[in-house]
Write an enzyme that holds these catalytic residues in place. Structure first.
Site, PDB file in Angstrom:
ATOM      1  N   THR A 116      35.091 -21.770 -16.881  1.00  0.00           N
ATOM      2  CA  THR A 116      35.985 -22.487 -16.160  1.00  0.00           C
ATOM      3  C   THR A 116      35.607 -24.065 -15.740  1.00  0.00           C
ATOM      4  O   THR A 116      36.319 -25.018 -15.707  1.00  0.00           O
ATOM      5  CB  THR A 116      36.785 -22.120 -15.305  1.00  0.00           C
ATOM      6  OG1 THR A 116      35.949 -21.615 -13.977  1.00  0.00           O
ATOM      7  CG2 THR A 116      37.404 -20.849 -15.287  1.00  0.00           C
TER       8      THR A 116
ATOM      9  N   THR B 149      29.034 -24.151 -14.899  1.00  0.00           N
ATOM     10  CA  THR B 149      28.819 -24.354 -13.386  1.00  0.00           C
ATOM     11  C   THR B 149      29.761 -23.340 -12.682  1.00  0.00           C
ATOM     12  O   THR B 149      29.935 -23.465 -11.491  1.00  0.00           O
ATOM     13  CB  THR B 149      29.027 -25.894 -12.924  1.00  0.00           C
ATOM     14  OG1 THR B 149      30.087 -26.233 -13.457  1.00  0.00           O
ATOM     15  CG2 THR B 149      27.512 -26.470 -13.332  1.00  0.00           C
ATOM     16  N   SER B 150      30.854 -22.876 -13.324  1.00  0.00           N
ATOM     17  CA  SER B 150      31.775 -21.908 -12.801  1.00  0.00           C
ATOM     18  C   SER B 150      32.397 -21.313 -13.962  1.00  0.00           C
ATOM     19  O   SER B 150      32.636 -21.677 -14.810  1.00  0.00           O
ATOM     20  CB  SER B 150      33.142 -22.522 -12.033  1.00  0.00           C
ATOM     21  OG  SER B 150      33.722 -21.506 -11.239  1.00  0.00           O
ATOM     22  N   SER B 151      32.698 -19.686 -13.458  1.00  0.00           N
ATOM     23  CA  SER B 151      33.358 -18.985 -14.636  1.00  0.00           C
ATOM     24  C   SER B 151      34.126 -17.827 -14.046  1.00  0.00           C
ATOM     25  O   SER B 151      33.854 -17.624 -12.688  1.00  0.00           O
ATOM     26  CB  SER B 151      32.129 -18.449 -15.437  1.00  0.00           C
ATOM     27  OG  SER B 151      31.367 -17.438 -14.794  1.00  0.00           O
TER      28      SER B 151
END
Length: 181
Positions: free
Chosen positions: A75, A94-96
């Site tokens: 994401t 860096t985000s998921s």
């Protein structure tokens, strides 16, 4: 096909593969609407880059089919959210939203159950947090997120899903002393 049907299909798939064995965690996965936590866009790998994929590119059923695949959906890449990306990006995730089978594998291997208090490091989208909250109760889940923007977004997602854990912006390596016993 409804979101509920896709959640049930995911649970059936994970159970058939032996990846979801505890009925209480099964109920949590069945209850948490993953689409709430992904928002309107995710990144897909495209060679050495990441391509944003937007909800508006799909009909609702195809979007839900994608959302409920046992896949990790990236994401954010190097701080850029998928919904804000205007094209392909090079960089690192860096985000998921972690693949559901891994979420349940971790909690089952950790033997997390009734009455356990959990400190989650890295709230991310909030999906795993919501699964924990459903299973344990909001009051027993503490989640720390370093990225202030992600923490704000996760809090909105959690609220939309009817969840209210203790969410903290900070360095997860420092824990959360207010929630310690």
């Amino acid at each position: 096909m409804s979101s509920t049907s896709f959640r049930q299909d995911l649970v059936d798939e994970l159970r058939a593969q032996g990846r979801l064995t505890d009925p209480a965690w099964q109920a949590a996965v069945e209850a948490v609407p993953r689409e709430v936590f992904l928002g309107d866009a995710v990144f897909r790998p495209d060679g050495t880059q990441w391509r944003p994929v937007c909800r508006e590119e799909f009909d609702e059923e195809d979007w839900l089919r994608m959302v409920y695949a046992d896949t990790t959906w990236v994401t954010q890449v190097d701080g850029m959210n998928a919904a804000e990306a205007t094209g392909r990006l090079a960089g690192r995730p860096t985000s998921s939203s972690t693949l559901p089978s891994l979420v349940v594998r971790m909690v089952e291997l950790a033997e997390i159950g009734d009455g356990d208090k959990v400190l989650e490091i890295g709230t991310g989208t909030g999906y795993s947090t919501a699964v924990l909250c459903h299973r344990l109760g909001d009051h027993l889940v503490y989640s720390v997120e370093y990225d202030e923007e992600l923490a704000t977004s996760a809090a909105q997602h959690l609220h939309a899903a009817g969840r209210a854990p203790t969410a903290v912006v900070g360095d997860g390596l420092r824990g959360h002393q207010d929630g310690a016993e």
